[in-house]
Write a protein that holds these residues in place. Structure first.
Motif, short mmCIF file in Angstrom:
data_model
loop_
_atom_site.label_atom_id
_atom_site.label_comp_id
_atom_site.label_asym_id
_atom_site.label_seq_id
_atom_site.Cartn_x
_atom_site.Cartn_y
_atom_site.Cartn_z
N ALA A 1 1.21 6.54 -6.87
CA ALA A 1 -0.04 7.14 -7.34
C ALA A 1 -0.07 8.64 -7.10
N HIS A 2 0.55 9.09 -6.01
CA HIS A 2 0.54 10.52 -5.68
C HIS A 2 1.81 11.23 -6.12
N LYS B 1 0.83 -1.21 0.00
CA LYS B 1 0.00 0.00 0.00
C LYS B 1 0.87 1.26 0.00
N THR C 1 2.38 1.64 -3.54
CA THR C 1 1.34 1.99 -4.50
C THR C 1 0.89 3.44 -4.32
N GLU C 2 0.63 3.83 -3.07
CA GLU C 2 0.17 5.20 -2.80
C GLU C 2 1.24 6.24 -3.13
N SER C 3 2.48 5.93 -2.82
CA SER C 3 3.57 6.85 -3.12
C SER C 3 3.67 7.10 -4.61
#
Length: 185
Positions: free
Chosen positions: A30-31, A23, A26-28
């Motif tokens: 995505a942002h 997570k 993925t979040e790093s």
């Protein structure tokens, strides 16, 4: 203080830890953070036979650059089987993942750990930072840890910085990085 020990004791920390790593990666991405992320790793995870393989799988699946990842391990990780933990951490470093010694000074601090393993970062525990303004002894401890880290060419991060006075003292003492609520939630 309650959740993590229960998760470790039950073994739930292993799948939870893999989920958190995936997570975070993925979040790093995505942002578009383009900054190093740090993920805490439990001693229980480090004792898993396939830990490095699972980490490699997650990094390949997410396409997260290994050089942008840092794992934080506490001193308690070295209690049960120091050689095994050092071996796993060496494998992770060979993959390009940074290793930070987290909460330094509060657990089973041993200079032999710093002698036997080259950490990428030493993180001073927040308990030393909290009273650094009002307690000269705490400031002395912080100064000593920073001096020790500098002597072995290892950057230092101070955790738990919550006000400008703490920041000023840590800057005066030569701390490399600062983290805490002063900079964001």
């Amino acid at each position: 203080e309650v959740f993590i020990p229960i998760a470790e004791e039950s073994g739930a920390i292993v799948p939870l830890g893999y989920w958190v790593l995936e997570k975070a990666c993925t979040e790093s991405l995505a942002h578009h953070l383009n900054k190093k992320i740090s993920v805490n790793i439990s001693p229980v995870q480090l004792r898993q036979r396939n830990f490095t393989e699972k980490v490699r799988e997650i990094l390949m699946r997410t396409a997260y650059p290994t050089g942008m990842l840092e794992f934080e391990v506490t001193e308690t990780a070295f209690i049960c089987n120091k050689q095994l933990v050092f071996s796993v951490l060496h494998q992770l470093q060979k993959m390009g993942i940074g290793i930070a010694l987290d909460d330094f000074g509060t657990g089973y601090s041993s200079l032999s750990m710093l002698r036997d393993f080259t950490f990428d970062v030493i993180k001073i525990d927040r308990s030393f930072v909290t009273d650094v303004e009002s307690n000269p002894q705490m400031r002395s401890f912080v100064r000593a840890i920073i001096s020790l880290a500098n002597s072995i060419n290892t950057p230092v991060t101070a955790e738990g910085v919550e006000n400008a006075g703490q920041l000023r003292i840590l800057e005066e003492e030569g701390c490399d990085e600062i983290q805490g609520y002063l900079f964001g939630l």
